[in-house]
Design a protein around this motif. Structure first.
Motif, PDB file in Angstrom:
ATOM      1  N   ASN A   1      -4.588  -0.202   0.399  1.00  0.00           N
ATOM      2  CA  ASN A   1      -4.240   1.211   0.226  1.00  0.00           C
ATOM      3  C   ASN A   1      -5.284   1.890  -0.662  1.00  0.00           C
ATOM      4  OD1 ASN A   1      -3.065   3.705  -0.283  1.00  0.00           O
ATOM      5  ND2 ASN A   1      -1.277   2.887  -1.327  1.00  0.00           N
ATOM      6  N   GLY A   2      -5.632   1.243  -1.778  1.00  0.00           N
ATOM      7  CA  GLY A   2      -6.614   1.811  -2.697  1.00  0.00           C
ATOM      8  C   GLY A   2      -8.026   1.813  -2.143  1.00  0.00           C
ATOM      9  N   SER A   3      -8.447   0.682  -1.560  1.00  0.00           N
ATOM     10  CA  SER A   3      -9.813   0.594  -1.044  1.00  0.00           C
ATOM     11  C   SER A   3     -10.023   1.505   0.163  1.00  0.00           C
ATOM     12  CB  SER A   3     -10.145  -0.856  -0.678  1.00  0.00           C
ATOM     13  OG  SER A   3      -9.263  -1.352   0.310  1.00  0.00           O
ATOM     14  N   GLY A   4      -8.959   1.721   0.954  1.00  0.00           N
ATOM     15  CA  GLY A   4      -9.064   2.615   2.099  1.00  0.00           C
ATOM     16  C   GLY A   4      -9.374   4.039   1.695  1.00  0.00           C
ATOM     17  N   ARG A   5      -8.958   4.421   0.491  1.00  0.00           N
ATOM     18  CA  ARG A   5      -9.186   5.787   0.021  1.00  0.00           C
ATOM     19  C   ARG A   5     -10.670   6.067  -0.186  1.00  0.00           C
ATOM     20  NH1 ARG A   5      -3.952   7.705  -2.820  1.00  0.00           N
ATOM     21  NH2 ARG A   5      -2.452   6.243  -1.958  1.00  0.00           N
ATOM     22  N   ILE A   6     -11.387   5.128  -0.776  1.00  0.00           N
ATOM     23  CA  ILE A   6     -12.815   5.338  -0.984  1.00  0.00           C
ATOM     24  C   ILE A   6     -13.601   5.035   0.294  1.00  0.00           C
ATOM     25  CG2 ILE A   6     -13.125   3.010  -1.932  1.00  0.00           C
ATOM     26  CD1 ILE A   6     -15.058   6.175  -2.957  1.00  0.00           C
ATOM     27  N   LEU A   7     -13.165   4.026   1.057  1.00  0.00           N
ATOM     28  CA  LEU A   7     -13.893   3.637   2.271  1.00  0.00           C
ATOM     29  C   LEU A   7     -13.917   4.756   3.300  1.00  0.00           C
ATOM     30  CD1 LEU A   7     -15.215   1.461   4.105  1.00  0.00           C
ATOM     31  CD2 LEU A   7     -12.898   0.837   4.831  1.00  0.00           C
ATOM     32  N   TRP A   8     -12.736   5.242   3.696  1.00  0.00           N
ATOM     33  CA  TRP A   8     -12.666   6.244   4.755  1.00  0.00           C
ATOM     34  C   TRP A   8     -13.221   7.593   4.298  1.00  0.00           C
ATOM     35  CZ3 TRP A   8     -12.421   4.985   9.532  1.00  0.00           C
ATOM     36  CH2 TRP A   8     -11.717   3.854   9.945  1.00  0.00           C
ATOM     37  N   ALA A   9     -13.005   7.939   3.031  1.00  0.00           N
ATOM     38  CA  ALA A   9     -13.535   9.207   2.531  1.00  0.00           C
ATOM     39  C   ALA A   9     -15.056   9.200   2.553  1.00  0.00           C
ATOM     40  CB  ALA A   9     -13.027   9.465   1.118  1.00  0.00           C
ATOM     41  N   THR A  10     -15.652   8.058   2.210  1.00  0.00           N
ATOM     42  CA  THR A  10     -17.109   7.938   2.247  1.00  0.00           C
ATOM     43  C   THR A  10     -17.623   7.984   3.677  1.00  0.00           C
ATOM     44  OG1 THR A  10     -17.065   6.580   0.235  1.00  0.00           O
ATOM     45  CG2 THR A  10     -19.073   6.514   1.558  1.00  0.00           C
ATOM     46  N   ILE A  11     -16.940   7.278   4.571  1.00  0.00           N
ATOM     47  CA  ILE A  11     -17.330   7.294   5.992  1.00  0.00           C
ATOM     48  C   ILE A  11     -17.286   8.713   6.544  1.00  0.00           C
ATOM     49  CG2 ILE A  11     -16.597   6.568   8.305  1.00  0.00           C
ATOM     50  CD1 ILE A  11     -15.747   3.901   7.078  1.00  0.00           C
ATOM     51  N   SER A  12     -16.298   9.502   6.068  1.00  0.00           N
ATOM     52  CA  SER A  12     -16.151  10.870   6.583  1.00  0.00           C
ATOM     53  C   SER A  12     -17.362  11.740   6.262  1.00  0.00           C
ATOM     54  CB  SER A  12     -14.875  11.510   6.020  1.00  0.00           C
ATOM     55  OG  SER A  12     -15.043  11.911   4.671  1.00  0.00           O
ATOM     56  N   ASP A  13     -18.110  11.392   5.212  1.00  0.00           N
ATOM     57  CA  ASP A  13     -19.328  12.135   4.895  1.00  0.00           C
ATOM     58  C   ASP A  13     -20.396  11.945   5.968  1.00  0.00           C
ATOM     59  OD1 ASP A  13     -18.501  13.300   2.500  1.00  0.00           O
ATOM     60  OD2 ASP A  13     -19.128  11.583   1.296  1.00  0.00           O
ATOM     61  N   TYR A  14     -20.321  10.839   6.682  1.00  0.00           N
ATOM     62  CA  TYR A  14     -21.336  10.514   7.682  1.00  0.00           C
ATOM     63  C   TYR A  14     -20.911  10.877   9.104  1.00  0.00           C
ATOM     64  CZ  TYR A  14     -23.518   7.951   3.868  1.00  0.00           C
ATOM     65  OH  TYR A  14     -24.108   7.625   2.671  1.00  0.00           O
ATOM     66  N   ILE A  15     -19.640  10.656   9.446  1.00  0.00           N
ATOM     67  CA  ILE A  15     -19.213  10.914  10.825  1.00  0.00           C
ATOM     68  C   ILE A  15     -18.344  12.159  10.946  1.00  0.00           C
ATOM     69  CG2 ILE A  15     -19.315   8.439  11.328  1.00  0.00           C
ATOM     70  CD1 ILE A  15     -16.265   8.413  11.396  1.00  0.00           C
ATOM     71  N   GLY A  16     -18.003  12.775   9.814  1.00  0.00           N
ATOM     72  CA  GLY A  16     -17.206  13.999   9.838  1.00  0.00           C
ATOM     73  C   GLY A  16     -15.716  13.727   9.715  1.00  0.00           C
ATOM     74  N   ARG A  17     -15.015  14.667   9.091  1.00  0.00           N
ATOM     75  CA  ARG A  17     -13.570  14.512   8.898  1.00  0.00           C
ATOM     76  C   ARG A  17     -12.793  14.486  10.213  1.00  0.00           C
ATOM     77  NH1 ARG A  17     -16.488  14.575   4.287  1.00  0.00           N
ATOM     78  NH2 ARG A  17     -16.916  16.781   4.536  1.00  0.00           N
TER      79      ARG A  17
END
Length: 428
Positions: free
Chosen positions: A276-292
């Protein structure tokens, strides 16, 4: 210290300090057994304290979002430190006087208000300091909220055993007040027109990268009148409802569907917090590259399949892995939404808009556990529950695809010359 002299990574660290403190609410279950044994209160009575705190988190985030925008992160962070610190410490007085109503008032209402203000306080500031890495910045702070229970739980347990329940609340209340208060003092927005070194806010020049322009700059009251706002609200509501529901029944569900032991199920639940915690930083960071938009579409497409296949899995380890992946999507939904709001509505009143969006959390916090229990009792099995969730994510996926149409139109409108833009607005 002026905004332009501050270090944006220390701004992010201050935000993490606030979120780690208020995120300790997720460790509330540590108090359940001690309160039952010492006070004789029932499980539902004690659990309602947590539900009340989450309800007031959502309500205060919505109603005080404009306060955050008007007075700034330092003042609103200080307000959060007062409410959350007094609320947690007041819970100690409630235990001392053996009053369940006082517990609801202090921890549920007062600390809940501190939760809501503290949750949205750093977000709009972080988005302004990290126009180039919105997802990463908000993901860092909200990751702190997700990981807080892992940090707080053993500390709380040790304090309860050493000093008793009341004194534990007093110690925690004072500590949280100091951490949130000190963190809030460093928070400040950057000066108008500030951009990170190596970037340009208007045109692309030699050696400079251009900051991606927001689609619009809307106030909170303007944003809530758009269908894009309600699309985000529904998507977040579905993602949180199903995530909270899984969190509330993960142990008995795993034991029923795949036959794992209670001890193994308890271990699985503990590990879920990590994802739950790691998903918050992982997906948010990915969104910078592939878009929200792409991130949310991936969330929902995966969960449609995941909830559909879970009832048919008989291997415990495979069942656990899929649940862990669902938890990353649950956490990622929280951390990616502020950046999505910034992309769609701009940063003018992002904190207030974020507060309005978080009413989806308050609603889901009440609906999720009740909904999953009702489906379980109606169908007689968790299999039916998971299939219903799969159906809900089909709705969320459809909305995530439809919102892309609006984004495409808005982007095209931004690229249209001013004269043609006015003609388009008149014809729409």
């Amino acid at each position: 210290m002026k905004g332009q002299m501050k270090n944006r990574w220390l701004i992010a660290l201050s935000a993490v300090g606030i979120h780690i403190s208020i995120g300790s609410v997720y460790a509330w279950s540590v108090f359940t057994n001690p309160l039952q044994q010492q006070m004789g209160w029932g499980l539902k009575q004690i659990s309602f304290t947590f539900s009340l705190a989450i309800l007031f988190l959502g309500l205060s985030a919505a109603f005080l979002g404009h306060f955050v925008e008007k007075f700034g992160p330092r003042v609103s962070g200080t307000l959060s430190s007062l409410f959350f610190g007094v609320g947690v410490a007041g819970a100690g007085a409630a235990v001392h006087f053996e009053s369940l109503l006082l517990l609801y008032l202090f921890y549920g209402v007062i600390a809940g208000i501190g939760l809501g203000v503290g949750y949205i306080t750093p977000v709009s500031t972080l988005v302004k300091w990290f126009p180039d890495r919105r997802g990463l910045a908000t993901g860092l702070a909200i990751m702190g909220f997700g990981f807080a229970s892992m940090i707080s739980s053993p500390i709380m347990n040790h304090l309860i055993q050493t000093y008793g329940i009341s004194n534990t609340f007093y110690i925690l209340g004072g500590t949280y007040f100091l951490v949130i208060f000190c963190s809030a003092q460093y928070l400040a927005p950057p000066v108008a027109g500030w951009v990170p070194k190596g970037f340009d806010s208007t045109v692309e020049t030699s050696g400079n990268k251009r900051i991606k322009k927001d689609l619009r700059q809307l106030t909170a009251n303007e944003a809530v009148k758009t269908r894009q706002f309600w699309a985000l609200w529904i998507m977040l509501f579905i993602n949180i409802t199903c995530g909270i529901a899984i969190l509330s029944v993960a142990s008995p569900m795993a034991q029923e569907l795949v036959g794992i032991t209670a001890a193994s199920a308890a271990t699985m639940v503990g590990i879920m917090g990590l994802f739950n915690g790691s998903g918050r930083i992982l997906w948010a960071t990915i969104s910078d590259y592939i878009g929200r938009p792409n991130v949310y579409t991936l969330f929902f497409a995966f969960q449609i399949v995941a909830f559909f296949v879970l009832p048919n899995i008989t291997v415990g380890i495979l069942f656990s892995i899929i649940v862990y992946m669902i938890m990353t999507c649950y956490g990622g939904g929280f951390s990616s939404i502020p950046a999505y709001i910034g992309d769609l509505f701009g940063t003018k009143q992002l904190g207030a808009i974020h507060g309005y969006i978080l009413t989806a959390w308050a609603a889901a916090g009440l609906v999720g556990p009740i909904f999953v229990s009702w489906i379980r009792e109606t169908t007689g099995s968790y299999r039916g529950t998971l299939l219903v969730f799969s159906g809900l994510f089909i709705i969320a996926l459809a909305i995530s695809l439809l919102i892309r149409v609006d984004i495409k139109k808005l982007r095209a409108l931004n690229e249209t010359p001013v004269v043609n833009k006015m003609d388009n607005l008149k014809s729409s």
